[in-house]
Design a protein around this motif. Structure first.
Motif, short mmCIF file in Angstrom:
data_model
loop_
_atom_site.label_atom_id
_atom_site.label_comp_id
_atom_site.label_asym_id
_atom_site.label_seq_id
_atom_site.Cartn_x
_atom_site.Cartn_y
_atom_site.Cartn_z
N GLU A 41 45.01 19.69 -16.75
CA GLU A 41 45.12 20.60 -17.88
C GLU A 41 45.68 19.97 -19.15
O GLU A 41 45.79 20.64 -20.17
CB GLU A 41 45.97 21.80 -17.48
N SER A 42 46.04 18.70 -19.08
CA SER A 42 46.59 18.07 -20.28
C SER A 42 46.44 16.55 -20.20
O SER A 42 46.25 15.98 -19.12
CB SER A 42 48.08 18.41 -20.44
N ARG A 43 46.57 15.93 -21.35
CA ARG A 43 46.55 14.46 -21.43
C ARG A 43 47.70 13.88 -20.61
O ARG A 43 47.56 12.88 -19.92
CB ARG A 43 46.66 14.04 -22.90
N GLU A 44 48.86 14.56 -20.63
CA GLU A 44 50.03 14.08 -19.89
C GLU A 44 49.79 14.11 -18.39
O GLU A 44 50.15 13.18 -17.67
CB GLU A 44 51.27 14.93 -20.24
N GLU A 45 49.17 15.18 -17.92
CA GLU A 45 48.88 15.27 -16.49
C GLU A 45 47.85 14.21 -16.10
O GLU A 45 47.99 13.55 -15.07
CB GLU A 45 48.36 16.66 -16.13
N TYR A 62 37.58 10.06 -7.16
CA TYR A 62 38.43 11.18 -6.79
C TYR A 62 37.82 12.51 -7.22
O TYR A 62 37.53 12.71 -8.40
CB TYR A 62 39.82 11.01 -7.43
N TRP A 63 37.63 13.39 -6.21
CA TRP A 63 37.15 14.73 -6.52
C TRP A 63 38.20 15.48 -7.33
O TRP A 63 39.39 15.43 -7.01
CB TRP A 63 36.89 15.53 -5.25
N ILE A 64 37.75 16.19 -8.35
CA ILE A 64 38.60 17.12 -9.08
C ILE A 64 37.94 18.50 -8.96
O ILE A 64 36.80 18.61 -8.51
CB ILE A 64 38.82 16.69 -10.55
N VAL A 76 33.37 24.86 -14.82
CA VAL A 76 34.58 25.65 -14.62
C VAL A 76 35.49 24.97 -13.60
O VAL A 76 35.04 24.22 -12.74
CB VAL A 76 34.28 27.10 -14.16
N TRP A 77 36.79 25.25 -13.73
CA TRP A 77 37.77 24.79 -12.74
C TRP A 77 37.74 25.74 -11.56
O TRP A 77 37.85 26.95 -11.73
CB TRP A 77 39.16 24.73 -13.36
N GLU A 78 37.63 25.20 -10.37
CA GLU A 78 37.52 25.98 -9.14
C GLU A 78 38.73 26.88 -8.93
O GLU A 78 38.59 28.04 -8.54
CB GLU A 78 37.33 25.02 -7.96
N ALA A 79 39.93 26.40 -9.18
CA ALA A 79 41.14 27.17 -8.87
C ALA A 79 41.34 28.37 -9.80
O ALA A 79 41.77 29.42 -9.37
CB ALA A 79 42.37 26.27 -8.92
N SER A 80 41.02 28.20 -11.08
CA SER A 80 41.31 29.25 -12.06
C SER A 80 40.07 29.97 -12.58
O SER A 80 40.18 31.05 -13.15
CB SER A 80 42.05 28.66 -13.26
N GLY A 81 38.91 29.35 -12.44
CA GLY A 81 37.69 29.92 -13.02
C GLY A 81 37.58 29.66 -14.52
O GLY A 81 36.65 30.11 -15.16
N GLN A 82 38.53 28.91 -15.10
CA GLN A 82 38.55 28.62 -16.53
C GLN A 82 37.44 27.64 -16.90
O GLN A 82 37.24 26.63 -16.22
CB GLN A 82 39.90 28.04 -16.94
N GLN A 83 36.74 27.92 -17.99
CA GLN A 83 35.74 26.98 -18.49
C GLN A 83 36.45 25.75 -19.01
O GLN A 83 37.45 25.85 -19.72
CB GLN A 83 34.91 27.62 -19.59
N VAL A 84 35.92 24.58 -18.66
CA VAL A 84 36.58 23.33 -19.02
C VAL A 84 36.69 23.15 -20.53
O VAL A 84 37.66 22.58 -21.02
CB VAL A 84 35.90 22.12 -18.34
N GLU A 132 46.40 19.69 -5.44
CA GLU A 132 47.65 20.01 -6.11
C GLU A 132 48.12 21.39 -5.71
O GLU A 132 47.32 22.23 -5.29
CB GLU A 132 47.53 19.90 -7.63
N LYS A 133 49.42 21.61 -5.81
CA LYS A 133 50.01 22.92 -5.58
C LYS A 133 51.34 22.98 -6.31
O LYS A 133 51.88 21.96 -6.71
CB LYS A 133 50.17 23.23 -4.09
N GLY A 134 51.82 24.18 -6.48
CA GLY A 134 53.12 24.35 -7.14
C GLY A 134 53.03 24.47 -8.64
O GLY A 134 54.01 24.77 -9.30
N LYS A 135 51.83 24.24 -9.20
CA LYS A 135 51.63 24.37 -10.65
C LYS A 135 51.05 25.76 -10.89
O LYS A 135 50.18 26.21 -10.15
CB LYS A 135 50.67 23.29 -11.12
N LYS A 136 51.52 26.42 -11.91
CA LYS A 136 51.00 27.75 -12.21
C LYS A 136 49.61 27.64 -12.80
O LYS A 136 49.40 27.07 -13.87
CB LYS A 136 51.93 28.46 -13.19
N VAL A 137 48.63 28.13 -12.06
CA VAL A 137 47.24 28.17 -12.52
C VAL A 137 46.86 29.64 -12.64
O VAL A 137 46.94 30.38 -11.68
CB VAL A 137 46.29 27.44 -11.54
N ILE A 138 46.52 30.07 -13.84
CA ILE A 138 46.19 31.47 -14.08
C ILE A 138 44.71 31.69 -13.83
O ILE A 138 43.86 31.06 -14.45
CB ILE A 138 46.58 31.88 -15.51
N LYS A 139 44.41 32.55 -12.89
CA LYS A 139 43.04 32.86 -12.50
C LYS A 139 42.36 33.68 -13.60
O LYS A 139 42.90 34.68 -14.05
CB LYS A 139 43.06 33.65 -11.19
N GLN A 140 41.21 33.21 -14.06
CA GLN A 140 40.43 33.93 -15.06
C GLN A 140 39.66 35.05 -14.38
O GLN A 140 39.14 34.86 -13.30
CB GLN A 140 39.45 32.99 -15.76
#
Length: 141
Positions: A41-45, A62-64, A76-84, A132-140
């Motif tokens: 979700e960010s350049r830092e990550e 590596y699969w993302i 879209v991101w599988e975990a949140s449904g957010q468009q990339v 990954e886990k423990g990061k807040k991912v908001i489901k769209q």
């Protein structure tokens, strides 16, 4: 707190599988471990992931959690449904290209400065899931 074999990085707990898998098998493995395929979700990550893979001298691709299986070209991101396109993007040059509609899953390629590409979801040779886990991912919705 991340329990072995999960490691703590910038935004949560991450697991870098040493096994090869298809995208779906990787997704299912992540879910079974209480997580999901990596959603960058960010350049830092992205940089933290890149540094860890480089420091540990991990090999392969590596699969993302990116895919356009629902609608060709709608990534879209599988975990949140957010468009990339609504967040951080790191595609390689001329990617995604879908190669005739057969490349619907996203991966990260160390040889290309950890940029993203699209490949066949059923490919399992030399592709590892990153969870990954423990990061807040908001489901769209």
């Amino acid at each position: 707190l991340c329990l072995h074999p999960w490691i703590s990085l910038v935004y949560g707990c991450y697991f870098f599988s040493r096994s090869y898998s298809t995208w779906e098998s990787g997704r299912d493995m992540c879910r079974n471990e209480g997580g999901h395929l990596l959603q960058i979700e960010s350049r830092e990550e992205n940089l933290a992931i890149r540094q860890y893979i480089s420091e540990e001298r991990l090999r392969g691709h590596y699969w993302i959690g990116l895919n356009d299986r629902g609608q060709e070209g709608d990534w879209v991101w599988e975990a949140s449904g957010q468009q990339v396109e609504r967040g951080f993007v790191n595609w390689k040059s001329r990617q995604p290209d879908s190669n005739g509609g057969n490349q619907d899953c996203g991966y990260m390629e160390p040889d290309q400065s950890f940029r993203w590409g699209d490949i066949d979801c059923n490919l399992s040779q030399n592709v590892h899931p990153v969870c990954e886990k423990g990061k807040k991912v908001i489901k769209q919705s």
